[in-house]
Design a protein around this motif. Sequence first.
Motif, mmCIF file in Angstrom:
data_model
loop_
_atom_site.group_PDB
_atom_site.id
_atom_site.type_symbol
_atom_site.label_atom_id
_atom_site.label_comp_id
_atom_site.label_asym_id
_atom_site.label_seq_id
_atom_site.Cartn_x
_atom_site.Cartn_y
_atom_site.Cartn_z
ATOM 1 N N THR A 60 38.812 47.418 37.499
ATOM 2 C CA THR A 60 37.846 46.386 37.870
ATOM 3 C C THR A 60 37.914 46.201 39.371
ATOM 4 O O THR A 60 38.981 45.910 39.916
ATOM 5 C CB THR A 60 38.170 45.046 37.170
ATOM 6 O OG1 THR A 60 38.028 45.209 35.759
ATOM 7 C CG2 THR A 60 37.221 43.954 37.639
ATOM 8 N N LEU A 61 36.773 46.383 40.070
ATOM 9 C CA LEU A 61 36.734 46.279 41.526
ATOM 10 C C LEU A 61 36.406 44.857 41.959
ATOM 11 O O LEU A 61 35.538 44.204 41.380
ATOM 12 C CB LEU A 61 35.680 47.217 42.113
ATOM 13 C CG LEU A 61 35.971 48.711 42.121
ATOM 14 C CD1 LEU A 61 34.807 49.465 42.743
ATOM 15 C CD2 LEU A 61 37.245 49.013 42.885
ATOM 16 N N MET A 62 37.098 44.397 43.010
ATOM 17 C CA MET A 62 36.846 43.085 43.586
ATOM 18 C C MET A 62 36.789 43.230 45.106
ATOM 19 O O MET A 62 37.804 43.135 45.790
ATOM 20 C CB MET A 62 37.952 42.096 43.186
ATOM 21 C CG MET A 62 37.711 40.674 43.666
ATOM 22 S SD MET A 62 36.336 39.892 42.806
ATOM 23 C CE MET A 62 36.991 39.783 41.132
ATOM 24 N N ALA A 118 41.166 39.114 33.297
ATOM 25 C CA ALA A 118 42.208 39.650 32.421
ATOM 26 C C ALA A 118 42.559 41.093 32.752
ATOM 27 O O ALA A 118 42.178 42.041 32.061
ATOM 28 C CB ALA A 118 41.797 39.531 30.962
ATOM 29 N N VAL A 119 43.294 41.274 33.857
ATOM 30 C CA VAL A 119 43.816 42.587 34.218
ATOM 31 C C VAL A 119 45.333 42.579 34.083
ATOM 32 O O VAL A 119 45.967 41.516 34.130
ATOM 33 C CB VAL A 119 43.414 42.973 35.663
ATOM 34 C CG1 VAL A 119 41.907 43.015 35.809
ATOM 35 C CG2 VAL A 119 44.028 42.021 36.678
ATOM 36 N N ASP A 120 45.909 43.757 33.891
ATOM 37 C CA ASP A 120 47.357 43.869 33.713
ATOM 38 C C ASP A 120 48.109 43.949 35.033
ATOM 39 O O ASP A 120 49.291 43.631 35.096
ATOM 40 C CB ASP A 120 47.681 45.110 32.879
ATOM 41 C CG ASP A 120 47.046 45.043 31.502
ATOM 42 O OD1 ASP A 120 47.287 44.056 30.784
ATOM 43 O OD2 ASP A 120 46.296 45.973 31.155
ATOM 44 N N ALA A 121 47.428 44.407 36.079
ATOM 45 C CA ALA A 121 48.070 44.589 37.380
ATOM 46 C C ALA A 121 46.973 44.710 38.433
ATOM 47 O O ALA A 121 45.789 44.862 38.102
ATOM 48 C CB ALA A 121 48.955 45.829 37.384
ATOM 49 N N VAL A 134 41.390 46.214 41.282
ATOM 50 C CA VAL A 134 41.484 46.776 42.628
ATOM 51 C C VAL A 134 40.783 45.828 43.586
ATOM 52 O O VAL A 134 39.572 45.615 43.488
ATOM 53 C CB VAL A 134 40.857 48.183 42.728
ATOM 54 C CG1 VAL A 134 40.958 48.712 44.159
ATOM 55 C CG2 VAL A 134 41.533 49.147 41.751
ATOM 56 N N ILE A 135 41.547 45.213 44.491
ATOM 57 C CA ILE A 135 41.003 44.323 45.508
ATOM 58 C C ILE A 135 40.940 45.102 46.807
ATOM 59 O O ILE A 135 41.930 45.697 47.239
ATOM 60 C CB ILE A 135 41.887 43.081 45.686
ATOM 61 C CG1 ILE A 135 41.930 42.270 44.385
ATOM 62 C CG2 ILE A 135 41.387 42.203 46.833
ATOM 63 C CD1 ILE A 135 42.911 41.101 44.424
#
Length: 324
Positions: A90-92, A113-116, A61-62
Amino acid sequence: MADVARLAGVSSQTVSRVSNGYPGVIDATREQVLAAMRELGYRPNSAARALRYGQFNTIGVILFGLASTGNSRTVDAIATHAAAEGYAITLMPIDVPTQDNVLGAFTRMGELAVDAVIVILEIHLLDAATVTLPPGVHVVVVDSDAGDRYSVVDTDQADGARRAVQHLLDLGHHTVWHVTGPQASFAGQRRARAWRATLEEAGRPVPDPLYGDWSAESGYAAGLALAYKPGCTAVFVSNDQMALGLLRALHERGRSVPGEISVIGFDDIPDSAHFIPPLTTVHQDFAEVGRRCVQRVLLQIREGLAARPGTDLVPTRLVVRRST
């Protein structure tokens, strides 16, 4: 895994099925395997599993800022619905939402390494084509006017604002003043445009808007400016936090709400029912926005599809309380 299988008296394949949550293992056998895992301190290695299957069960999540009500509640909903589907997030955060920073965030997401990726940038960047997203990435965008290029999920900002203004006109007010969100905000601009269009369609005068920044402090400043404004009997405030500040300013200046001035907000934060007076507002369904984001991005992952352009609008509803 072999150690667990020996202790439980089953095959390694059965241990794999239990650790991956697959059905088809009888309850007694599953409990034997789980007991052996607890005794040996065994935990499945998610990194090894990801390398084997090419899937990380993580959604990035950006976002630009977590402090705002909309962003924080949307992230909470995304995390809840992702967890229900067996995914972590995962937060960015991005301090300054520029092209370089957005692309840098995507690069770091790739390293993690995230899927989307779900992008929450509620400012005019994607809309103005000053920021583009890398091709070939499973992505959903929240709160943007970029549905011609990306898969977008958003609240129906314009319809919510129309409902708010029409409610005040239906109560007999000649016109409605407006405290906007930040000028760079997509949501704020959508609400302001709908406010103006609703007044124009009704043949009513359009007062000059007052500009806020989503904070109660900016709402307070707007309330001081409007307290004795000639002809000001109704105010549509672009979010509930600013409405809170505006209510305080009107109270300090001795203006009765709703006796002299009606006030309506936007968001329906949990505290809005406990303002003095309780705030009439437009309810945003952040939980549904989060659910649809996760639903859309998982469809891309599971079917190997590229993101289909288009905007999925989540309806709003008017919540009438005692401030109007």
